[in-house]
Design a protein around this motif. Structure first.
Motif, mmCIF file in Angstrom:
data_model
loop_
_atom_site.group_PDB
_atom_site.id
_atom_site.type_symbol
_atom_site.label_atom_id
_atom_site.label_comp_id
_atom_site.label_asym_id
_atom_site.label_seq_id
_atom_site.Cartn_x
_atom_site.Cartn_y
_atom_site.Cartn_z
ATOM 1 N N ARG A 118 -14.848 0.078 6.518
ATOM 2 C CA ARG A 118 -14.210 1.237 5.871
ATOM 3 C C ARG A 118 -13.395 0.793 4.653
ATOM 4 O O ARG A 118 -13.346 1.477 3.637
ATOM 5 C CB ARG A 118 -13.303 1.952 6.871
ATOM 6 C CG ARG A 118 -12.721 3.244 6.339
ATOM 7 C CD ARG A 118 -11.799 3.904 7.344
ATOM 8 N NE ARG A 118 -10.665 3.044 7.664
ATOM 9 C CZ ARG A 118 -9.761 3.313 8.605
ATOM 10 N NH1 ARG A 118 -9.883 4.403 9.336
ATOM 11 N NH2 ARG A 118 -8.756 2.489 8.842
ATOM 12 N N ASP B 35 3.570 11.301 -6.373
ATOM 13 C CA ASP B 35 2.688 11.834 -5.340
ATOM 14 C C ASP B 35 1.249 12.071 -5.807
ATOM 15 O O ASP B 35 0.316 12.044 -5.020
ATOM 16 C CB ASP B 35 3.257 13.153 -4.788
ATOM 17 C CG ASP B 35 4.330 12.883 -3.748
ATOM 18 O OD1 ASP B 35 4.657 11.700 -3.541
ATOM 19 O OD2 ASP B 35 4.839 13.851 -3.155
ATOM 20 N N ARG C 152 -4.247 3.896 -3.854
ATOM 21 C CA ARG C 152 -4.750 3.577 -2.505
ATOM 22 C C ARG C 152 -6.272 3.481 -2.473
ATOM 23 O O ARG C 152 -6.830 2.771 -1.650
ATOM 24 C CB ARG C 152 -4.245 4.615 -1.503
ATOM 25 C CG ARG C 152 -2.761 4.414 -1.214
ATOM 26 C CD ARG C 152 -2.258 5.353 -0.185
ATOM 27 N NE ARG C 152 -0.851 5.100 0.116
ATOM 28 C CZ ARG C 152 -0.043 5.968 0.681
ATOM 29 N NH1 ARG C 152 -0.489 7.153 1.026
ATOM 30 N NH2 ARG C 152 1.212 5.660 0.926
ATOM 31 N N ARG C 153 -6.930 4.221 -3.370
ATOM 32 C CA ARG C 153 -8.391 4.134 -3.412
ATOM 33 C C ARG C 153 -8.853 2.799 -4.002
ATOM 34 O O ARG C 153 -10.007 2.418 -3.850
ATOM 35 C CB ARG C 153 -8.966 5.279 -4.252
ATOM 36 C CG ARG C 153 -8.830 6.602 -3.553
ATOM 37 C CD ARG C 153 -9.357 7.689 -4.432
ATOM 38 N NE ARG C 153 -8.870 8.985 -3.973
ATOM 39 C CZ ARG C 153 -9.201 10.122 -4.521
ATOM 40 N NH1 ARG C 153 -10.031 10.131 -5.554
ATOM 41 N NH2 ARG C 153 -8.723 11.245 -4.063
ATOM 42 N N ALA D 41 3.277 2.516 1.710
ATOM 43 C CA ALA D 41 3.762 3.263 2.874
ATOM 44 C C ALA D 41 5.290 3.274 2.832
ATOM 45 O O ALA D 41 5.927 4.143 3.418
ATOM 46 C CB ALA D 41 3.261 2.619 4.159
ATOM 47 N N TYR E 179 0.819 -1.222 0.000
ATOM 48 C CA TYR E 179 0.000 0.000 0.000
ATOM 49 C C TYR E 179 0.853 1.272 0.000
ATOM 50 O O TYR E 179 0.385 2.360 0.316
ATOM 51 C CB TYR E 179 -1.085 -0.003 1.084
ATOM 52 C CG TYR E 179 -0.652 -0.093 2.527
ATOM 53 C CD1 TYR E 179 -0.863 -1.266 3.243
ATOM 54 C CD2 TYR E 179 -0.094 0.994 3.196
ATOM 55 C CE1 TYR E 179 -0.499 -1.360 4.570
ATOM 56 C CE2 TYR E 179 0.257 0.913 4.526
ATOM 57 C CZ TYR E 179 0.065 -0.265 5.209
ATOM 58 O OH TYR E 179 0.407 -0.347 6.533
ATOM 59 N N ILE F 166 -13.323 11.082 0.753
ATOM 60 C CA ILE F 166 -12.027 11.262 0.079
ATOM 61 C C ILE F 166 -12.199 11.110 -1.432
ATOM 62 O O ILE F 166 -11.534 11.764 -2.211
ATOM 63 C CB ILE F 166 -11.009 10.244 0.649
ATOM 64 C CG1 ILE F 166 -10.478 10.775 1.977
ATOM 65 C CG2 ILE F 166 -9.891 9.913 -0.328
ATOM 66 C CD1 ILE F 166 -9.655 9.803 2.768
ATOM 67 N N PHE G 23 -6.079 -2.556 8.913
ATOM 68 C CA PHE G 23 -4.849 -2.440 9.696
ATOM 69 C C PHE G 23 -4.961 -3.207 11.010
ATOM 70 O O PHE G 23 -6.033 -3.257 11.633
ATOM 71 C CB PHE G 23 -4.546 -0.967 9.989
ATOM 72 C CG PHE G 23 -4.389 -0.127 8.760
ATOM 73 C CD1 PHE G 23 -3.188 -0.082 8.085
ATOM 74 C CD2 PHE G 23 -5.463 0.615 8.261
ATOM 75 C CE1 PHE G 23 -3.043 0.690 6.933
ATOM 76 C CE2 PHE G 23 -5.323 1.378 7.122
ATOM 77 C CZ PHE G 23 -4.114 1.423 6.455
ATOM 78 N N PRO H 76 -2.474 8.367 -4.432
ATOM 79 C CA PRO H 76 -3.843 8.302 -3.885
ATOM 80 C C PRO H 76 -4.796 7.468 -4.739
ATOM 81 O O PRO H 76 -5.673 6.779 -4.223
ATOM 82 C CB PRO H 76 -4.287 9.765 -3.849
ATOM 83 C CG PRO H 76 -3.034 10.550 -3.783
ATOM 84 C CD PRO H 76 -2.043 9.767 -4.584
ATOM 85 N N MET H 77 -4.599 7.513 -6.069
ATOM 86 C CA MET H 77 -5.465 6.738 -6.970
ATOM 87 C C MET H 77 -5.338 5.236 -6.672
ATOM 88 O O MET H 77 -6.323 4.512 -6.614
ATOM 89 C CB MET H 77 -5.092 6.990 -8.438
ATOM 90 C CG MET H 77 -5.174 8.419 -8.877
ATOM 91 S SD MET H 77 -6.819 9.083 -8.592
ATOM 92 C CE MET H 77 -6.447 10.501 -7.589
ATOM 93 N N LYS I 88 -6.475 1.875 13.075
ATOM 94 C CA LYS I 88 -6.330 3.222 12.502
ATOM 95 C C LYS I 88 -7.685 3.900 12.297
ATOM 96 O O LYS I 88 -8.023 4.371 11.211
ATOM 97 C CB LYS I 88 -5.541 3.191 11.195
ATOM 98 C CG LYS I 88 -4.075 2.802 11.388
ATOM 99 C CD LYS I 88 -3.230 3.240 10.232
ATOM 100 C CE LYS I 88 -1.824 2.677 10.287
ATOM 101 N NZ LYS I 88 -1.062 3.047 11.480
ATOM 102 N N LEU I 89 -8.451 3.969 13.388
ATOM 103 C CA LEU I 89 -9.740 4.668 13.335
ATOM 104 C C LEU I 89 -9.585 6.060 13.936
ATOM 105 O O LEU I 89 -8.699 6.291 14.759
ATOM 106 C CB LEU I 89 -10.786 3.882 14.127
ATOM 107 C CG LEU I 89 -11.164 2.519 13.542
ATOM 108 C CD1 LEU I 89 -12.014 1.724 14.525
ATOM 109 C CD2 LEU I 89 -11.911 2.662 12.219
ATOM 110 N N LEU J 157 -15.567 8.433 5.639
ATOM 111 C CA LEU J 157 -14.336 9.127 5.245
ATOM 112 C C LEU J 157 -13.747 8.560 3.948
ATOM 113 O O LEU J 157 -13.310 9.309 3.067
ATOM 114 C CB LEU J 157 -13.302 9.033 6.380
ATOM 115 C CG LEU J 157 -11.970 9.725 6.127
ATOM 116 C CD1 LEU J 157 -12.158 11.236 5.974
ATOM 117 C CD2 LEU J 157 -10.998 9.427 7.255
ATOM 118 N N ALA J 158 -13.782 7.229 3.830
ATOM 119 C CA ALA J 158 -13.228 6.588 2.626
ATOM 120 C C ALA J 158 -13.963 7.059 1.369
ATOM 121 O O ALA J 158 -13.370 7.126 0.286
ATOM 122 C CB ALA J 158 -13.317 5.072 2.764
#
Lengths: 288, 220
Positions: B149, B70, B77-78, B50, B48, B105, B84, B74-75, B88-89, B101-102
């Motif tokens: 999520r 950069d 990751r969507r 990171a 992913y 975004i 996790f 994001p594309m 990670k809430l 939120l998902a």
């Protein structure tokens, strides 16, 4: 809409930090605006100063009338000159007699007309600089038909140097205060950004773009700036209403202070621009 | 759908992953297992984005990760739903907002968000907890929110790092049922776990990592 909601949530969550920032920005913008108004008033007061003072050109005794007229035309053609008026020595004596008509004894010992032919010169206010006026006076003094020139040059020079000093002071302090506002917004947004670091990490992992992550902070910086500007505006309104009011009655000189109509609306706009600028600098380059 | 070719990653002169190559087909559900420190989490971090690999190629959900910058990260990751280990809430947000939120975004309209979030909450059995805050929920419930999520954006690939790590058997089974359901809809799923109960007798492929190396791959 979501970004705005996030920005407002963040502002309310860190309400004291934000209120302190807004008050600081308000105070700085208030001082900045006061300096601008002071400079503006001095500019306004001195803009027409050369126009109000006249230059009196005394001609030599042996100057013929046609030479005087030619000189009058030559002076009139100068850019700096607004108007000229030739006053013959006969006219000057007549005016003097009229002035002393009730105290005829004052002129009793006067034999031949002791006065000179003169030219009364009025200068243009706008666009005249002390340097330009001085150069013009020197030029007049160098003319063959001119005996002497009288002008309140020293006064104009000191007013102009005061004006220039105030301009420099205004520009310097204005820049410092503007930078201070940017710095306050920068620090506030930076602190908020660090406090939200964990959230931002989650946004990134979920695929948020830089714009999505940054926009709430930009909005937040702008809101802090606008609110700071509004507070500065309130300070100014309160002071101009209550303090100036008292000063006007006690010291009439203060009634000359002029604040352009609704000019204080500029403060929230300035706050917005500087607040947004501070936020942009604070976020810098966002890395994935 | 997920391809690794000769992938290596080092941290301070220590190999976290060494020359790992594997391929997971579209619509497959597979597992990565191994002892602690075997490289499971590093593998997921590379997937992913990171972290970036020191060597090798990674292709996931149709993206070659080496060519991403950069603006395109994001594309990717969507297109990946990640569950996790530490959830990670956002603890200041409600369950509904965490899942929404998902979609926010992705700039999805609020009406559609409401419909989709309600649907996934129903799927994970937490519809009645929409207005609750994460810290008021049990570990199992928080994990299910993380799954909700991850799937609400309908990703093509889902990565789950120790999704049942701290859960009891009952919660574990519930979560695996959800994964099977999502997988049946065509989502490729890779689960990292050292818990054998999750993959034994499932007929799924299991990749064994040890000391950063892929030591075995078999169907269990």
């Amino acid at each position: 809409m979501f970004s705005l909601r996030m920005a407002l949530n963040s502002i309310f969550r860190e309400i004291w930090l934000n209120v302190i920032s807004m008050l600081s920005i308000g105070a700085v913008l208030f001082i900045l605006f006061s300096v601008v108004i002071a400079v503006y008033n001095v500019e306004k007061l001195t803009a027409t100063l050369p126009e109000k003072l006249s230059v009196m050109v005394f001609l030599r005794e042996d100057t013929r009338r046609d030479e005087a007229r030619a000189l009058e035309s030559a002076i009139k053609s100068e850019n700096i000159v607004k108007s000229v008026n030739f006053i013959s020595k006969e006219k000057a004596l007549q005016d003097m007699k009229g002035f002393f008509k009730n105290e005829k004894f004052a002129l009793s010992g006067l034999g031949e007309n002791p006065l000179f032919d003169t030219i009364d010169v009025r200068l243009k206010g706008a666009g005249s600089s002390a340097k330009g006026v001085n150069a013009f006076i020197e030029k007049l003094k160098g003319m063959s038909a001119v005996d002497d020139v009288e002008y309140g040059g020293a006064l104009v020079e000191s007013v102009y140097s005061l004006k220039n000093g105030l301009r420099v002071f205004g520009l310097t302090t204005g820049s410092i205060f503007a930078l201070s506002v940017i710095f306050i917004c920068y620090s506030t947004v930076r602190v908020l950004f660090y406090r939200h670091e964990e959230e931002i990490e989650i946004y990134k992992l979920l695929g948020a773009t830089k714009g999505f992550i940054r926009s709430p902070f930009f909005i937040e910086g702008s809101i802090i700036g606008i609110m700071g500007g509004a507070i500065g505006m309130c300070f100014f309104l309160a002071i101009s209403r209550y303090v100036f009011g008292k000063l006007f009655t006690e010291f009439p000189l203060f009634s000359m202070i002029y604040v352009p109509d609704r000019s204080f609306y500029i403060l929230p706009v300035m706050g917005f621009v500087l607040g947004l600028g501070g936020a942009v600098i604070a976020l810098g380059r966002l890395k994935y | 759908m997920i391809v690794l070719e000769g992938v290596s990653k080092r941290y301070e002169n220590q190999d976290a992953l060494k020359d790992v190559s594997l391929r997971i087909e579209k619509g497959e559900m597979a597992f990565v297992t191994g002892p602690s420190g075997a490289g499971k989490t590093t593998l997921f971090k590379l997937l992913y984005l990171a972290e970036a690999p020191d060597e090798g190629l990674i292709s996931i959900a149709g993206f070659n990760t080496a060519s991403l910058d950069d603006s395109t990260i994001p594309m990717l990751r969507r297109n990946i739903g990640v569950v996790f280990q530490d959830f990670k809430l956002l603890n200041n947000n409600t369950v509904f907002d965490n899942i929404a939120l998902a979609l926010r975004i992705r700039r999805v309209m609020e009406r559609e968000i409401k419909e989709k979030v309600t649907a996934v909450l129903k799927l994970v059995g937490l519809r009645h907890k929409a207005d609750a805050y994460p810290l008021t929920l049990s570990g199992g419930e928080q994990q299910r929110i993380t799954i909700a999520r991850a799937i609400v954006g309908e990703p093509t690939v889902m990565l789950a790092d120790e999704p049942t790590g701290n859960l009891d058997i009952e919660n574990e089974e519930g979560i695996m049922k959800i994964f099977k359901l999502i997988n049946n809809k065509g989502t490729t799923i890779l689960i990292a776990s050292h818990n054998r109960r999750l993959f034994d007798n499932t007929g799924r492929r299991v990749f064994y990592l040890d000391g950063g190396q892929l030591v075995k791959a078999e169907v269990r």
